[in-house]
Design an enzyme around this catalytic site. Structure first.
Site: not given
Lengths: 196, 297
Positions: B27, B84, B156, B238-239
């Site tokens: 991400d 997304k 997340g 992601g994060s």
């Protein structure tokens, strides 16, 4: 696919894994990732040596980029073992990826259904390089230079084993039979999707 | 020779995912982060305005990112760029396709636009990746045209527990299929709400018929290798990277961990000196309404 046509196959992630191989396939994927990991795990020199020693080496898509003498961008740095110039992502983005029937020299009378995914194309061909197949506009997409083979498309995504048989023959396996049946991998025959 | 040229076929769409196998998709929220990800060896980046940890913290409605932000990221790297859209929001998907995004993630991380229907993905030229928590969800998404699947995990959080749960659920269900007699397979197809044909194909291949990545909570090289050993074809982070102390090193380490997921010596090496991981939140501390994975299943 290799196992389905009777060849032994193993994955190469570290230089030690190259020992005893008759041939090497550098697969598709992201050439920037491939290039970085090959540098980090010291695979560049042994693979280049393998190519120089006369052993069969085949690059498909990102693998073809790695074999090239030069590419149109600065990154990634190719192995420069084959006398061709290559352009990455030559057809555009993923929405421009395509399938097309090709005629490939040496594979026999039938056309070959080729799958191009964010594919590269060959821009320059050296004197020693034999063009096995080109697009209708003339740009080469399959080439051979003695023990080295490069294809811009992905034979591992089809059920057609001819390209693999051709390469196994280059690596000292059974001679390529132009009359062998077209589809030989029952695992991927007629399925919704195919696995390499 | 006049040959027909076919684009947007399922072979071309799912074939692209095959090329991402064994890789890490990261991400990113800026062109700078995208370049760091490419340099670290990512096989693709997911362009979005806020990483899931921030979406979680900010609350409100999460939508498709601003097209100009996605376009800047497309221009800044040569690797594929994903973006997304909201679940069921086929117009966001049309916009992303028109922009030349390489993959659309129909994602539960954004606020769903339709609680009954997912996008009918067969009509698109661009391929889609969708989340799942179990085999039924995965096969329903594939029926709708998903060319790639990711297990959802809980985005997340930096807590890998849900990613593990979902990957095990998919793999266990496939293992169960392999010894299931035909008459029971019919009942299984009914229970999973999937077609018998797709279930038979899954049984024959002994795996999902498309590439399956792990996602949602991967924060360390060890987490990434864990997901690979559990059967993932690759990993979304992601994060976990850009919410950590040293994103370049951590990203690079996670790439190596996914390549060498079966080699504990290399895993030990790459896990050293990575700085602070993302702080994270234990999934057990989340309330029901904070869970993203249970959206539109």
């Amino acid at each position: 696919m290799l196992r389905s046509i009777g060849a032994d196959a193993t994955e190469v992630r570290l230089p030690d894994h190259l020992a005893g191989l008759d041939g090497l396939i550098i697969p598709g994927g992201e050439s920037t990732t491939l290039s970085r990991l090959m540098s980090l795990y010291r695979l560049r020199e042994p693979v280049a040596d393998m190519a120089a020693s006369g052993k069969a080496v085949w690059g498909t898509c990102a693998g073809m980029i790695m074999l090239a003498a030069e590419i149109t961008e600065e990154d990634p740095v190719p192995l420069a073992v084959m006398d061709v110039g290559v352009q990455r992502n030559a057809f555009g983005r993923q929405v421009d990826s395509f399938e097309q029937d090709l005629t490939i020299k040496g594979l026999g009378p039938h056309s070959y259904h080729a799958i191009f995914i964010r594919a590269p194309v060959i821009m320059r061909v050296g004197k020693e390089v034999d063009v096995l197949s080109a697009l209708p506009d003339g740009r080469p997409v399959a080439v051979q230079q003695k023990n080295l083979l490069a294809t811009a498309f992905h034979p591992e995504l089809t059920a057609d084993a001819r390209m693999h048989r051709y390469f196994v023959a280059m690596a000292g396996g059974p001679a390529y039979d132009e009359n062998a049946p077209l589809i030989e991998s029952p695992r991927v025959r007629g399925r919704l999707v195919q696995d390499s | 020779m006049v040959a027909e040229i076919l684009t947007g076929t399922f072979t071309v769409k799912s074939g692209h995912a095959q090329m991402l196998k064994g890789g890490v998709i990261m991400d990113v929220v800026t062109p700078e982060q995208a370049r760091i990800a490419q340099e670290a060896g990512a096989v693709a980046v997911m362009a979005l305005e806020r990483v899931p940890a921030d979406i979680r913290a900010d609350g409100g409605v999460a939508r498709m990112s601003d097209p100009s932000m996605i376009a800047e990221i497309i221009d800044s790297v040569s690797i594929p760029v994903m973006a997304k859209c909201r679940i069921g929001h086929f117009v966001e998907a049309q916009i992303l396709e028109a922009m030349g995004v390489d993959y659309v993630d129909e994602s539960e991380v954004l606020t769903p636009a339709d609680e009954m229907h997912h996008v009918w993905k067969h009509d698109f030229t661009v391929p889609f990746v969708c989340g799942c928590r179990d085999l039924g969800e995965a096969l329903r998404r594939i029926s709708e045209g998903a060319a790639m699947i990711r297990t959802k995990g809980e985005a997340g959080t930096g807590d890998v527990v849900e990613a593990v749960r979902h990957m095990r659920a998919v793999q266990d269900a496939i293992r169960k299929l392999r010894t299931m007699p035909d008459d029971e397979l019919v009942v299984e197809a009914r229970d999973l709400r999937v077609s018998l044909d797709l279930l038979q194909q899954t049984r024959e291949e002994g795996r999902l018929p498309v590439v399956n990545f792990a996602a949602g909570g991967v924060a360390t090289p060890a987490d990434a290798a864990l997901m690979m050993q559990l059967g993932a074809d690759g990993v979304f982070v992601g994060s976990g990277i850009f919410k950590s102390g040293d994103p370049a090193s951590r990203g690079h380490a996670i790439v190596q961990a996914v390549t060498h997921y079966n080699d504990p010596h290399i895993l030990a090496d790459v896990s050293r000196d990575l700085g602070e991981p993302m702080v994270g939140r234990s999934v057990r501390e989340l309330t029901e309404s904070e869970l993203l994975a249970t959206r539109s299943i």
